[in-house]
Scaffold this active site. Structure first.
Site, PDB file in Angstrom:
ATOM      1  N   CYS A 100      46.646 -22.652  -6.504  1.00 36.77           N
ATOM      2  CA  CYS A 100      45.995 -23.936  -6.204  1.00 36.77           C
ATOM      3  C   CYS A 100      46.622 -25.110  -6.951  1.00 36.77           C
ATOM      4  CB  CYS A 100      44.510 -23.850  -6.520  1.00 36.77           C
ATOM      5  SG  CYS A 100      44.136 -23.148  -8.143  1.00 36.77           S
TER       6      CYS A 100
ATOM      7  N   HIS B  32      40.551 -29.785  -8.616  1.00 35.87           N
ATOM      8  CA  HIS B  32      41.395 -29.757  -9.804  1.00 35.87           C
ATOM      9  C   HIS B  32      42.070 -31.120  -9.983  1.00 35.87           C
ATOM     10  CE1 HIS B  32      40.614 -25.611  -9.894  1.00 35.87           C
ATOM     11  NE2 HIS B  32      41.800 -25.107  -9.575  1.00 35.87           N
TER      12      HIS B  32
END
Length: 338
Positions: free
Chosen positions: A128, A241
């Site tokens: 990710c 994130h």
């Protein structure tokens, strides 16, 4: 576009659920859908107003499946993905099982879509943090060739799965109510805390998560000499994130030029107006697929160096959406072959 038979292994997990959501949103052409998941076998799931039962995975599960999306851990993927390939399915694997296999393409559709054509049955979905970083960095790399990356990541608990998300919520409620709460998903309390470790430590003092940015970045950008220094931190944020990134380039890129390049880039939204307090934040990037980029500025400590801040939804672009985008590329290639 031709409808295909699609299998989803890991349908009940956080990423698996998000994949179903993305498949529906993007109107992915599905003829037959099969949902697999050993832990939740027998559970009912709704997709496009139809109810499906999650089945237990075995060697026969992948028969007649054109594409298999894998949203389980690497151990299970290593066992079942090759079986799916032998059954004639193209596997798009979200785990780390095959990412560094030389025979397996590692793909971010906005960065290296052409690599999909090189697959031998399995296509790997990158980590990710790598996806989010490279969507932002690829346009800059294309223009000025990135030589070095220094990154610090601020990773939401969504990256550790649904149990971690539930634990953050439980701890926050427990703290507010003055009650004791359990610590199980992480080694330490995550609520109102930062944990500077994601995954196990390597002998060199870096974690496996931090080394993914180095190894995966080199493979995706086809830059074997790319230098990367990364520190990954778990933060008490549910989704999205964030990353602080400094790059050194062969050709100088001014902040103005960087904004121009990023404004035109696929998958990117420039949010960069400090005077109006506008910059990327997890809350703004949750539940959508763009990587927001801002705080673009010259690195005053080095030449040909630029610093930026980016944020993106880990469950969507950092996992599920990227996998579905790869599946769309697979469909396009099948169409081209015909």
């Amino acid at each position: 576009m031709k409808k295909v038979n699609l299998c989803l292994l890991g349908a009940s997990g956080a990423v698996g659920k998000e994949m179903l959501k993305i498949l529906e949103e993007r109107e992915f052409p599905i003829n037959e859908l099969k949902l697999l998941g050993n832990k939740d076998a027998g559970k009912k799931v709704k997709f496009r107003n139809k109810e499906y039962t999650i089945e237990k995975a075995d060697k026969k599960s992948f028969k007649n499946m054109d594409i298999t999306l894998v949203a389980v851990g690497s151990d299970i993927s290593k066992k079942l993905s090759p079986i799916a390939v032998k059954s004639g399915s193209v596997v798009i694997d979200n785990s780390s099982a095959f990412r560094m296999d030389k025979k397996v393409p590692l793909v971010v559709p906005e960065v290296n879509p052409e690599d999909v054509k090189k697959h031998k049955g399995i296509i790997a979905n990158p980590n990710c943090t790598t996806i989010i970083a490279l969507v932002a960095l690829a346009p800059l790399h294309k223009y000025g060739k990135i030589k070095r990356i220094i990154a610090s990541t601020y990773q939401a608990v969504s990256g550790a799965g649904k149990e971690a998300m539930e634990e953050l919520e439980q701890q926050a409620r427990g703290w507010a109510e003055g009650k004791k709460f359990e610590i199980s998903a992480f080694k330490y309390q995550i609520c109102f805390n930062l944990i500077p470790q994601i995954d196990a430590f390597d002998k060199n003092g870096y974690t496996k998560e931090e080394l993914k940015m180095l190894n995966e970045g080199r493979k995706i950008l086809h830059s074997p000499n790319l230098k990367v220094n990364c520190t990954c931190v778990r933060v008490p944020v549910f989704r999205s994130h964030s990353e602080s990134i400094t790059i050194e380039t062969a050709k100088k890129i001014t902040p103005k030029k960087a904004r121009e390049l990023l404004a035109k880039a696929e998958g990117v939204k420039v949010v960069d107006n400090p005077a109006k307090f506008q910059y990327p934040m997890p809350l703004d990037t949750t539940n959508q697929d763009l990587v927001f980029v801002g705080r673009i500025r010259e690195d005053i400590s080095a030449k040909n160096s630029l610093t930026l801040w980016c944020a993106g939804d880990q469950l969507r672009k950092g996992a599920a959406t990227n996998a579905v985008q790869i599946a769309e590329l697979v469909l396009e290639n099948l169409k081209d072959k015909k």
